[in-house]
Design a protein around this motif. Structure first.
Motif, short mmCIF file in Angstrom:
data_model
loop_
_atom_site.label_atom_id
_atom_site.label_comp_id
_atom_site.label_asym_id
_atom_site.label_seq_id
_atom_site.Cartn_x
_atom_site.Cartn_y
_atom_site.Cartn_z
N THR A 165 32.94 42.02 37.42
CA THR A 165 33.93 43.00 36.97
C THR A 165 35.23 42.30 36.61
O THR A 165 35.82 42.58 35.56
CB THR A 165 34.18 44.07 38.06
N VAL A 166 35.67 41.38 37.45
CA VAL A 166 36.90 40.64 37.18
C VAL A 166 36.75 39.84 35.89
O VAL A 166 37.65 39.79 35.05
CB VAL A 166 37.28 39.72 38.36
N ILE B 191 37.01 42.22 32.94
CA ILE B 191 38.39 42.69 32.74
C ILE B 191 39.24 41.58 32.14
O ILE B 191 40.02 41.81 31.21
CB ILE B 191 39.00 43.21 34.07
N SER C 67 42.53 47.27 34.31
CA SER C 67 41.75 47.66 35.49
C SER C 67 41.91 49.15 35.82
O SER C 67 41.10 49.72 36.53
CB SER C 67 42.12 46.80 36.70
N LYS C 68 42.96 49.80 35.27
CA LYS C 68 43.18 51.23 35.51
C LYS C 68 42.54 52.13 34.46
O LYS C 68 42.58 53.34 34.58
CB LYS C 68 44.67 51.52 35.58
#
Length: 173
Positions: free
Chosen positions: A114-115, A118, A133-134
């Motif tokens: 995920t990181v 992103i 990330s939001k």
């Protein structure tokens, strides 16, 4: 390297280190200028280097904002920010990753996918990590032209912007 949750927290920690114990009745313009000088001359114990001019400018701007707010709320009787000049941040030459470097970075193993996604989304769009990330799916739409856009609300300006994103960025979501 010391990492803070926010630049505001870092600003406060540097001020606390500078001021030790200070009471609002002891604050004056000399103290304000002294903090600016402190930020410009402090040497990090971990890196052995001083703060960058943009970091100094950010921390000092935060300090001035706090003083201004204290004055507006009648916590301070004098406007200590009047006539105080902020630090000018030197513009830096920005370096960008080449396509080959991005490919090599993509191939590098990482535990948290995920990181990784992103970070690459940020690389392709220019979004900040916190903004990306939001994001929620309802923030993304497809225009009649077939291109995807991300709608972002900016609390500072109290407005939305529509940001077109590439196919590569969309497929990372």
């Amino acid at each position: 390297m010391c990492i803070y949750d926010t630049a505001w927290e870092a600003s406060f920690i540097h001020y606390r280190n500078y001021a030790k114990k200070i009471y609002n009745r002891s604050l004056n313009k000399s103290h304000v200028e002294g903090f600016k000088h402190y930020l410009q001359t402090i040497v990090s114990k971990k890196t052995g280097h001083g703060l960058s001019s943009s970091t100094v400018a950010t921390y000092f701007k935060h300090f001035l904002n706090v003083l201004n707010q204290a004055y507006e709320e009648d916590i301070l009787k004098d406007d200590l920010t009047k006539g105080i000049k902020n630090v000018k941040a030197e513009s830096k030459l920005r370096e960008y990753l080449t396509k080959e470097e991005l490919t090599q970075l993509w191939k590098t193993p990482i535990e948290n996918k995920t990181v990784k996604h992103i970070c690459f989304f940020c690389t392709y769009t220019g979004f900040r990590f916190g903004e990306a990330s939001k994001l929620k799916w309802e923030d993304i739409s497809k225009e009649n032209s077939g291109h995807h856009v991300v709608k972002v609300y900016h609390t500072k300006g109290k407005k939305y912007t529509s940001n077109p994103i590439s196919k590569e960025a969309y497929h990372l979501l």
